[in-house]
Design a protein around this motif. Structure first.
Motif, PDB file in Angstrom:
ATOM      1  N   CYS A  39       0.992  -1.276   0.177  1.00  0.00           N
ATOM      2  CA  CYS A  39       0.064   0.412  -0.299  1.00  0.00           C
ATOM      3  C   CYS A  39       0.984   1.245  -0.236  1.00  0.00           C
ATOM      4  O   CYS A  39       1.741   1.672   0.737  1.00  0.00           O
ATOM      5  N   LYS A  55      -7.576  -1.130   8.030  1.00  0.00           N
ATOM      6  CA  LYS A  55      -8.622  -0.137   6.657  1.00  0.00           C
ATOM      7  C   LYS A  55      -9.880  -0.862   7.117  1.00  0.00           C
ATOM      8  O   LYS A  55     -10.624  -0.313   7.835  1.00  0.00           O
ATOM      9  N   CYS A  99      -6.910   5.924   1.261  1.00  0.00           N
ATOM     10  CA  CYS A  99      -7.213   4.703   0.121  1.00  0.00           C
ATOM     11  C   CYS A  99      -8.309   4.909  -1.088  1.00  0.00           C
ATOM     12  O   CYS A  99      -8.630   5.437  -0.988  1.00  0.00           O
ATOM     13  N   THR A 100      -7.266   4.218  -2.092  1.00  0.00           N
ATOM     14  CA  THR A 100      -7.678   4.574  -4.006  1.00  0.00           C
ATOM     15  C   THR A 100      -8.315   3.567  -4.783  1.00  0.00           C
ATOM     16  O   THR A 100      -8.300   3.436  -5.408  1.00  0.00           O
ATOM     17  N   CYS A 102      -7.640   1.060  -4.874  1.00  0.00           N
ATOM     18  CA  CYS A 102      -6.137   0.631  -6.614  1.00  0.00           C
ATOM     19  C   CYS A 102      -6.116  -1.161  -6.730  1.00  0.00           C
ATOM     20  O   CYS A 102      -5.749  -1.102  -6.846  1.00  0.00           O
ATOM     21  N   CYS A 105      -2.927  -4.410  -2.932  1.00  0.00           N
ATOM     22  CA  CYS A 105      -2.967  -5.244  -1.555  1.00  0.00           C
ATOM     23  C   CYS A 105      -3.588  -6.454  -1.522  1.00  0.00           C
ATOM     24  O   CYS A 105      -2.949  -7.614  -1.490  1.00  0.00           O
TER      25      CYS A 105
HETATM   26  S1  SF4 Z   1      -6.770  -0.777  -1.774  1.00  0.00           S
HETATM   27 FE1  SF4 Z   1      -4.599   0.360  -2.915  1.00  0.00          FE
HETATM   28  S2  SF4 Z   1      -4.836   2.377  -1.571  1.00  0.00           S
HETATM   29 FE2  SF4 Z   1      -6.513   0.528  -0.825  1.00  0.00          FE
HETATM   30  S3  SF4 Z   1      -5.461   0.159   1.101  1.00  0.00           S
HETATM   31 FE3  SF4 Z   1      -5.459  -1.089   0.046  1.00  0.00          FE
HETATM   32  S4  SF4 Z   1      -3.091  -0.735  -1.037  1.00  0.00           S
HETATM   33 FE4  SF4 Z   1      -3.729   0.472  -0.158  1.00  0.00          FE
END
Ligand code: SF4
Ligand code: SF4
Length: 425
Positions: A39, A55, A99-100, A102, A105
Motif C-alpha cells: 500500500c 483499515k 485508500c484509492t 487500487c 493489496c
Molecule cells: S486498495 Fe490500494 S490504497 Fe487501498 S488499502 Fe489496498 S493498497 Fe492501499
C-alpha cells in the motif's frame, strides 16, 4: 422510536450488504503484513494505521462484537472495547482519505482476502451513517442533482462543446441515431482537459468509427462508487446505460477515466443483476485496435523530447488488463526513448489520487505523500514525460508536479496519439 447511533447504522449496512462474507474473509487473515508493503499510503508514510487490513479492523471488530459469541465474551471480559461513534469517525478518515481502491493489496494477500472490496464495504457503512467527507458528499450531490460533480450541467456542457468545436476544429455528433459507438467522458475531462475531448474525437474520426455523444449519458464519472453507495452508483451508471440502450449502440467507449471504467465495465452488470446489451471498452483498447488494424497511422518517432514513461492506472491496466496497447503506441512514437518504471503493469504503484481521494481536501497531505513513490520511480527511469490513460491520475500528477516543483511533462495517451496522426492523402 429511538434514533440509531452512527455505529448501528454502519453495522446494519455491513450486515445487509455482505452477510457473513466479511467475517469469513477477515477470519482468514494470518497477520503476515504483506498487504502493508503493497500500500502506497503505508509505504510512503510508515503510518501503521494505513496497513490495508487495519483499515477494515473496525468492520471486523464491530461484526464480531455484534454477531459472534467470542466477540460478546471478549467485550464482557473487557478484552475489547465496544465500537463507538468516535471510532467510526476515525476510521472514516482511514477508509476515505487513505485508500484509492487500487487493489494492489488484494493482489498480494496470500490468503486471497479481497481487501479493496472490504474497504469499499467499510465505506458503504460509513456512508449510510453519514460519515462521508463533506467535499466528497458535495460532489456526489452535485452529480445526482445536476448531472455532473464538477458543474458540467446541461448549459455548461453545451457551451464547452461549442467552444472545443470552434477552437480545436472538431465536431461532436450528439444523440446520433444509427451510431455504433457511444463515447462517454469523465467530468474531469469536460471541465479541465478539453484537449482530451478534441483528441479523442479526432482519433475516432480518423479511424472511421461511427460514434456519437449523448446529452443524457454524457458523463461516466461515478461518485456513487467513491462514496460507497451501490444505490447511487447504479443511479449514475443508469444514465449512460439508458442512453446507450435508446441509441442502440454496440459499444460504449469510456474515455480516459479509470474509476468510471470500473463502474461501467466491471460493476454495473453485477449490481443490476443482468448483462448489459452492449460492450464496454476503454479508449485505450480502441486506440490499440485502430493502430493494430492500420485504420489510423501514427508518425513514427513523433516524440522527440527526452524520455517518456507510462503510468499504469489501477482500474484500466491492473484491473482491465490494457497493458500492451499503450506500450505499443509509445514504442511507435518514441522508439527507445520509451522507458519503463519499475515495478510496472499489474504491480505498478498507484498515483495516490484515485478512489475519490483527490476530491477530499483534508486528504491533500497524505495524497501528496503517497505520490513520492511515483517521483522516485520516474526519476529512476530517467523520464521527463509521463503518459497515462486516466484523467484522474493526470490531475494527481499535475497537482503533485506543481506541489513538488518537478520539471516533468504530464500528458494523456489520446493526446499524444492525436498529435501524431498521419492524415491519409
Ligand atoms: S486498495 Fe490500494 S490504497 Fe487501498 S488499502 Fe489496498 S493498497 Fe492501499
Ligand atoms: S496480506 Fe492478507 S493475510 Fe497478510 S496481513 Fe494482509 S490481509 Fe492478512
Amino acid at each position: 422510536m429511538a434514533t440509531m447511533s452512527v455505529t448501528e447504522q454502519a453495522l446494519n449496512t455491513y450486515v445487509r450488504e455482505t452477510g457473513g462474507w466479511i467475517a469469513s474473509q477477515l477470519e482468514a487473515c494470518t497477520r503476515c503484513g504483506m498487504c502493508a508493503e503493497a500500500c502506497h499510503f503505508y509505504v510512503a508514510t510508515g503510518n501503521p494505521e494505513y496497513t490495508p487490513i487495519w483499515k477494515v479492523e473496525l468492520v471486523r471488530r464491530a461484526y464480531e462484537q455484534r454477531f459472534t459469541l467470542i466477540g460478546k465474551i471478549k467485550q464482557a471480559l473487557g478484552f475489547e472495547k465496544p465500537v463507538t461513534d468516535e471510532d467510526l469517525r476515525h476510521w472514516a478518515e482511514l477508509d476515505y482519505y487513505a485508500c484509492t481502491m487500487c487493489n494492489r493489496c488484494s493482489m498480494v494477500c496470500p490468503m486471497g482476502i479481497q481487501l479493496a472490496d472490504l474497504i469499499h464495504e467499510a465505506r458503504a457503512g460509513l456512508f449510510e451513517a453519514g460519515l462521508i467527507p463533506s467535499d466528497l458528499k458535495a460532489a456526489l450531490d452535485k452529480q445526482i442533482e445536476e448531472g455532473s460533480p464538477l458543474g458540467a450541467d446541461d448549459e455548461t456542457f453545451d457551451d464547452r462543446l461549442e467552444w472545443i468545436e470552434d477552437d480545436w476544429d472538431v465536431e461532436f455528433p450528439m444523440d446520433k441515431e444509427g451510431a455504433d459507438v457511444l463515447l462517454v467522458f469523465s467530468s474531469i475531462e469536460i471541465m479541465k482537459f478539453p484537449d482530451n475531448l478534441a483528441a479523442i474525437a479526432k482519433i475516432l474520426d480518423a479511424g472511421g468509427v461511427n460514434w456519437t455523444l449523448s446529452k443524457e449519458g454524457r458523463e461516466v464519472t461515478n461518485f456513487g462508487l467513491y462514496a460507497g453507495s451501490d444505490e447511487l452508483e447504479m443511479l449514475i451508471a443508469d444514465r449512460v446505460i439508458r442512453a446507450a440502450k435508446r441509441l442502440g449502440v454496440k459499444r460504449v467507449v469510456v474515455s480516459e477515466c479509470g474509476h468510471a471504467y470500473d463502474a461501467l465495465r466491471f460493476r454495473a452488470a453485477n449490481l443490476r443483476g443482468e448483462k448489459l446489451p452492449f460492450e464496454v471498452v476503454h479508449i485505450t483498447q480502441v486506440i490499440g485496435e485502430l493502430v493494430e488494424s492500420g485504420r489510423i497511422k501514427l508518425k513514427a518517432g513523433a516524440f522527440e523530447n527526452g524520455k517518456v514513461t507510462f503510468h499504469d492506472a489501477c482500474k484500466i491496466q491492473r484491473r482491465g488488463g490494457d497493458f500492451e496497447q499503450p506500450r505499443e503506441v509509445l514504442k511507435i512514437l518514441a522508439g527507445d526513448r520509451f522507458v519503463e518504471m519499475t515495478p510496472n503493469r499489474e504491480e505498478a504503484w498507484c498515483c495516490g489520487g484515485g478512489g475519490g481521494v483527490i476530491a477530499i481536501q483534508d486528504a491533500d497531505e497524505v495524497r501528496r505523500a503517497a505520490f513520492t513513490i511515483k517521483i522516485d520511480q520516474i526519476n529512476a527511469a530517467g523520464a521527463t514525460t509521463v503518459a497515462m490513460t486516466c484523467s484522474n491520475c493526470r490531475l494527481q500528477f499535475l497537482d503533485c508536479v506543481d506541489h513538488f516543483n518537478l520539471n516533468w511533462n504530464v500528458t494523456g495517451l489520446a493526446q499524444m496519439v492525436a498529435d501524431a496522426l498521419v492524415e491519409e492523402g
